[in-house]
Design an enzyme around this catalytic site. Sequence first.
Site, PDB file in Angstrom:
ATOM      1  N   CYS A   1       6.914  -2.580   1.522  1.00 58.26           N
ATOM      2  CA  CYS A   1       5.715  -2.514   0.692  1.00 58.26           C
ATOM      3  C   CYS A   1       5.653  -3.788  -0.146  1.00 58.26           C
ATOM      4  O   CYS A   1       6.581  -4.063  -0.922  1.00 58.26           O
ATOM      5  CB  CYS A   1       5.821  -1.284  -0.204  1.00 58.26           C
TER       6      CYS A   1
ATOM      7  N   CYS B   1      -0.366  -6.694   2.582  1.00 61.27           N
ATOM      8  CA  CYS B   1      -0.113  -5.270   2.360  1.00 61.27           C
ATOM      9  C   CYS B   1       0.242  -4.686   3.714  1.00 61.27           C
ATOM     10  O   CYS B   1      -0.440  -4.969   4.715  1.00 61.27           O
ATOM     11  CB  CYS B   1      -1.369  -4.601   1.793  1.00 61.27           C
TER      12      CYS B   1
HETATM   13  N1  DGL Z   1       1.761  -0.867   1.809  1.00 65.40           N
HETATM   14  C1  DGL Z   1       1.659  -1.297   0.471  1.00 65.40           C
HETATM   15  C2  DGL Z   1       1.820  -2.773   0.276  1.00 65.40           C
HETATM   16  O1  DGL Z   1       2.346  -3.417   1.161  1.00 65.40           O
HETATM   17  C3  DGL Z   1       0.919  -0.408  -0.308  1.00 65.40           C
HETATM   18  C4  DGL Z   1      -0.182  -0.668  -1.122  1.00 65.40           C
HETATM   19  C5  DGL Z   1      -0.570   0.430  -2.054  1.00 65.40           C
HETATM   20  O2  DGL Z   1      -0.003   1.518  -2.012  1.00 65.40           O
HETATM   21  O3  DGL Z   1      -1.462   0.143  -2.842  1.00 65.40           O
HETATM   22  O4  DGL Z   1       1.466  -3.326  -0.712  1.00 65.40           O
END
Ligand code: DGL
Length: 258
Positions: free
Chosen positions: A72, A182
């Site tokens: 993430c 993301c």
């Molecule tokens: N998959 C996340 C990232 O890479 C999540 C974003 C989120 O939950 O806002 O930032």
Amino acid sequence: MNAPIGVFDSGVGGLTVWNTLVHLLDQESTIYYCDSAYAPYGNRSKEEILERSIKATNFLIEKGCKLILVACNTATTNAIAELRSLYDLPFVGIEPAIKPAALMTKTGKVGVLATKGTLYSSMFHKTVTDYTSGIEIITQEGTGLVEAIESVEDKSEELKSLLNLYLKPMLEQKVDTLVLGCTHYPYLIPMIDSLSTSELRIIESSKPVALQVKKRLEEIEALAISNETTHLFYTTGAIELLKRFVPKSYQENCYLLT
Ligand code: DGL
């Protein structure tokens, strides 16, 4: 060492990294923590993101994980430094691939689509300052994208119009390289392709991150030596959503955390 690799994300986005990881390291077992009940992380405070990251890490450590992959960008850019100081085991994170994008652009304009939490983090600002001299970086918050991907209903029309809104100004400004900052966004690549031209190069970081996991495991002599692998998936949110994104052969290995 046959202990599993722990992977966590605010939701199903980290599975885009998990997928690359298990293809590269096919002898490794994994445990995935999907924090959908608390997604998106992108609009949360740094304190809240750290609190959720600690919760996920504690769970994965209790399950015996030997390394944690923070799949993430928002959690990496806001919490990985604190996680590294709190725990002894190795952490590998993911950040927007600004450096390769700056080297690849021909128009000198790079677009970055990421969450608010990532774009406002000091880690992101440092990377931009250190590696993009002479390059124009055009950032765009992906407000609403994670919510739509995490929805149990089909939100493809909404996703398409949001993406159009976010990409148009970048394309008008001659961005030729788009960084997906993301881990949820690689699911949108076919839609991005349909809304842009073939000239737009899309960059996401799952490959270098998986290679980094391999490197760290080699360094600590913890690569798995068995051919028997297990992949388990736990979610704090809707199990049907998790199952939609997990490969069919692992549907039985999905569990709801209460
Ligand atoms: N998959 C996340 C990232 O890479 C999540 C974003 C989120 O939950 O806002 O930032």
